[in-house]
Design a protein around this motif. Structure first.
Motif, PDB file in Angstrom:
ATOM      1  N   ILE A  62      29.135  43.816  34.081  1.00 39.51           N
ATOM      2  CA  ILE A  62      30.264  43.039  34.605  1.00 39.51           C
ATOM      3  C   ILE A  62      31.177  42.674  33.444  1.00 39.51           C
ATOM      4  CG2 ILE A  62      30.961  40.906  35.734  1.00 39.51           C
ATOM      5  CD1 ILE A  62      28.357  40.898  37.227  1.00 39.51           C
ATOM      6  N   ASP A  63      32.448  43.030  33.563  1.00 33.74           N
ATOM      7  CA  ASP A  63      33.456  42.628  32.588  1.00 33.74           C
ATOM      8  C   ASP A  63      34.356  41.586  33.231  1.00 33.74           C
ATOM      9  OD1 ASP A  63      32.622  44.320  30.571  1.00 33.74           O
ATOM     10  OD2 ASP A  63      33.959  45.954  31.178  1.00 33.74           O
ATOM     11  N   PHE A  64      34.787  40.612  32.443  1.00 32.18           N
ATOM     12  CA  PHE A  64      35.623  39.530  32.950  1.00 32.18           C
ATOM     13  C   PHE A  64      37.022  39.626  32.371  1.00 32.18           C
ATOM     14  CE2 PHE A  64      31.322  37.883  33.275  1.00 32.18           C
ATOM     15  CZ  PHE A  64      31.303  37.455  34.579  1.00 32.18           C
ATOM     16  N   GLY A  65      38.027  39.704  33.246  1.00 40.46           N
ATOM     17  CA  GLY A  65      39.426  39.618  32.855  1.00 40.46           C
ATOM     18  C   GLY A  65      39.900  40.643  31.864  1.00 40.46           C
ATOM     19  N   ASN A  66      39.451  41.900  31.975  1.00 44.17           N
ATOM     20  CA  ASN A  66      39.876  42.901  31.009  1.00 44.17           C
ATOM     21  C   ASN A  66      41.102  43.677  31.464  1.00 44.17           C
ATOM     22  OD1 ASN A  66      38.770  44.425  33.035  1.00 44.17           O
ATOM     23  ND2 ASN A  66      37.353  45.543  31.738  1.00 44.17           N
ATOM     24  N   LEU A  67      41.544  43.486  32.721  1.00 45.36           N
ATOM     25  CA  LEU A  67      42.736  44.127  33.287  1.00 45.36           C
ATOM     26  C   LEU A  67      42.678  45.649  33.196  1.00 45.36           C
ATOM     27  CD1 LEU A  67      45.512  41.692  32.054  1.00 45.36           C
ATOM     28  CD2 LEU A  67      44.418  41.761  34.293  1.00 45.36           C
ATOM     29  N   GLU A  68      41.483  46.221  33.235  1.00 39.31           N
ATOM     30  CA  GLU A  68      41.293  47.657  33.287  1.00 39.31           C
ATOM     31  C   GLU A  68      40.496  47.978  34.541  1.00 39.31           C
ATOM     32  OE1 GLU A  68      39.320  48.791  29.733  1.00 39.31           O
ATOM     33  OE2 GLU A  68      40.968  48.222  28.444  1.00 39.31           O
ATOM     34  N   THR A  69      40.491  49.247  34.931  1.00 42.68           N
ATOM     35  CA  THR A  69      39.741  49.631  36.120  1.00 42.68           C
ATOM     36  C   THR A  69      39.241  51.061  35.980  1.00 42.68           C
ATOM     37  OG1 THR A  69      39.778  49.667  38.511  1.00 42.68           O
ATOM     38  CG2 THR A  69      41.750  50.452  37.400  1.00 42.68           C
ATOM     39  N   SER A  70      38.341  51.432  36.852  1.00 41.93           N
ATOM     40  CA  SER A  70      37.821  52.798  36.899  1.00 41.93           C
ATOM     41  C   SER A  70      37.559  53.152  38.353  1.00 41.93           C
ATOM     42  CB  SER A  70      36.538  52.911  36.071  1.00 41.93           C
ATOM     43  OG  SER A  70      35.503  52.152  36.667  1.00 41.93           O
ATOM     44  N   GLY A  71      37.279  54.404  38.602  1.00 44.40           N
ATOM     45  CA  GLY A  71      37.009  54.841  39.962  1.00 44.40           C
ATOM     46  C   GLY A  71      35.770  54.192  40.555  1.00 44.40           C
ATOM     47  N   ARG A  72      34.733  54.031  39.730  1.00 48.35           N
ATOM     48  CA  ARG A  72      33.505  53.385  40.210  1.00 48.35           C
ATOM     49  C   ARG A  72      33.752  51.935  40.586  1.00 48.35           C
ATOM     50  NH1 ARG A  72      29.156  53.683  35.895  1.00 48.35           N
ATOM     51  NH2 ARG A  72      30.907  52.832  34.775  1.00 48.35           N
ATOM     52  N   SER A  73      34.530  51.227  39.788  1.00 47.99           N
ATOM     53  CA  SER A  73      34.787  49.821  40.098  1.00 47.99           C
ATOM     54  C   SER A  73      35.673  49.680  41.339  1.00 47.99           C
ATOM     55  CB  SER A  73      35.413  49.099  38.907  1.00 47.99           C
ATOM     56  OG  SER A  73      36.707  49.584  38.642  1.00 47.99           O
ATOM     57  N   ILE A  74      36.607  50.598  41.540  1.00 50.23           N
ATOM     58  CA  ILE A  74      37.422  50.559  42.754  1.00 50.23           C
ATOM     59  C   ILE A  74      36.544  50.760  43.976  1.00 50.23           C
ATOM     60  CG2 ILE A  74      39.224  51.784  44.048  1.00 50.23           C
ATOM     61  CD1 ILE A  74      40.574  52.330  41.342  1.00 50.23           C
ATOM     62  N   LEU A  75      35.602  51.699  43.913  1.00 47.72           N
ATOM     63  CA  LEU A  75      34.696  51.941  45.027  1.00 47.72           C
ATOM     64  C   LEU A  75      33.810  50.734  45.306  1.00 47.72           C
ATOM     65  CD1 LEU A  75      33.550  53.957  47.092  1.00 47.72           C
ATOM     66  CD2 LEU A  75      31.925  54.645  45.332  1.00 47.72           C
ATOM     67  N   MET A  76      33.253  50.130  44.276  1.00 46.17           N
ATOM     68  CA  MET A  76      32.382  48.966  44.461  1.00 46.17           C
ATOM     69  C   MET A  76      33.160  47.775  45.016  1.00 46.17           C
ATOM     70  SD  MET A  76      29.341  49.810  43.829  1.00 46.17           S
ATOM     71  CE  MET A  76      28.615  48.210  43.841  1.00 46.17           C
ATOM     72  N   HIS A  77      34.355  47.519  44.493  1.00 44.55           N
ATOM     73  CA  HIS A  77      35.162  46.403  44.973  1.00 44.55           C
ATOM     74  C   HIS A  77      35.615  46.641  46.418  1.00 44.55           C
ATOM     75  CE1 HIS A  77      35.846  43.788  41.389  1.00 44.55           C
ATOM     76  NE2 HIS A  77      35.336  44.850  40.803  1.00 44.55           N
ATOM     77  N   THR A  78      35.847  47.909  46.802  1.00 47.85           N
ATOM     78  CA  THR A  78      36.204  48.221  48.182  1.00 47.85           C
ATOM     79  C   THR A  78      35.054  47.924  49.124  1.00 47.85           C
ATOM     80  OG1 THR A  78      37.711  49.939  47.423  1.00 47.85           O
ATOM     81  CG2 THR A  78      36.998  50.059  49.724  1.00 47.85           C
ATOM     82  N   ILE A  79      33.845  48.306  48.740  1.00 48.06           N
ATOM     83  CA  ILE A  79      32.660  48.043  49.567  1.00 48.06           C
ATOM     84  C   ILE A  79      32.422  46.543  49.697  1.00 48.06           C
ATOM     85  CG2 ILE A  79      30.150  48.305  49.649  1.00 48.06           C
ATOM     86  CD1 ILE A  79      30.604  51.085  48.334  1.00 48.06           C
ATOM     87  N   ILE A  80      32.549  45.811  48.604  1.00 49.81           N
ATOM     88  CA  ILE A  80      32.359  44.357  48.641  1.00 49.81           C
ATOM     89  C   ILE A  80      33.445  43.712  49.504  1.00 49.81           C
ATOM     90  CG2 ILE A  80      32.391  42.258  47.236  1.00 49.81           C
ATOM     91  CD1 ILE A  80      31.167  43.979  44.970  1.00 49.81           C
ATOM     92  N   PHE A  81      34.705  44.163  49.353  1.00 49.49           N
ATOM     93  CA  PHE A  81      35.807  43.629  50.160  1.00 49.49           C
ATOM     94  C   PHE A  81      35.550  43.848  51.644  1.00 49.49           C
ATOM     95  CE2 PHE A  81      39.732  44.323  52.504  1.00 49.49           C
ATOM     96  CZ  PHE A  81      40.424  43.158  52.235  1.00 49.49           C
ATOM     97  N   PHE A  82      35.173  45.072  52.032  1.00 49.14           N
ATOM     98  CA  PHE A  82      34.939  45.367  53.442  1.00 49.14           C
ATOM     99  C   PHE A  82      33.796  44.519  53.997  1.00 49.14           C
ATOM    100  CE2 PHE A  82      32.710  47.737  56.769  1.00 49.14           C
ATOM    101  CZ  PHE A  82      33.723  47.792  57.707  1.00 49.14           C
ATOM    102  N   GLY A  83      32.719  44.369  53.229  1.00 49.56           N
ATOM    103  CA  GLY A  83      31.593  43.560  53.684  1.00 49.56           C
ATOM    104  C   GLY A  83      31.966  42.101  53.880  1.00 49.56           C
ATOM    105  N   LEU A  84      32.650  41.513  52.912  1.00 49.49           N
ATOM    106  CA  LEU A  84      33.048  40.108  53.036  1.00 49.49           C
ATOM    107  C   LEU A  84      34.090  39.905  54.125  1.00 49.49           C
ATOM    108  CD1 LEU A  84      33.215  38.994  49.303  1.00 49.49           C
ATOM    109  CD2 LEU A  84      31.514  38.359  51.017  1.00 49.49           C
TER     110      LEU A  84
END
Length: 64
Positions: free
Chosen positions: A32-54
Motif C-alpha cells: 500500500i502506497d499513500f498519496g504518491n499520485l501514481e497508478t498502475s493497471g493492477r491498482s486500477i483493477l483493485m480499486h474498481t473491484i473495491i468501488f463496485f463492492g462498496l
C-alpha cells in the motif's frame, strides 16, 4: 433524498478510491502506497473491484 443517495455515494467513493490520490493498493514499491499520485493497471483493477463492492453494499444492502 432517495433519488440522490446513490449519486452521492458514488461520487464520494469515486473521490476516496481514486488510485494514487489517498492510497494505492497494490502500490508500485509496497503493498500500500499513500498519496504518491501514481497508478498502475493492477491498482486500477483493485480499486474498481473495491468501488463496485462498496457501492453495491451501500445502495442495495443498506438501501441508501
Amino acid at each position: 433524498m432517495a433519488d440522490w443517495g446513490p449519486v452521492l455515494v458514488g461520487v464520494i467513493l469515486f473521490v476516496l478510491l481514486s488510485p494514487g490520490l489517498l492510497i494505492q493498493f497494490p502500490g508500485n514499491c509496497r503493498t500500500i502506497d499513500f498519496g504518491n499520485l501514481e497508478t498502475s493497471g493492477r491498482s486500477i483493477l483493485m480499486h474498481t473491484i473495491i468501488f463496485f463492492g462498496l457501492f453495491a453494499l451501500f445502495t442495495v444492502v443498506i438501501g441508501v
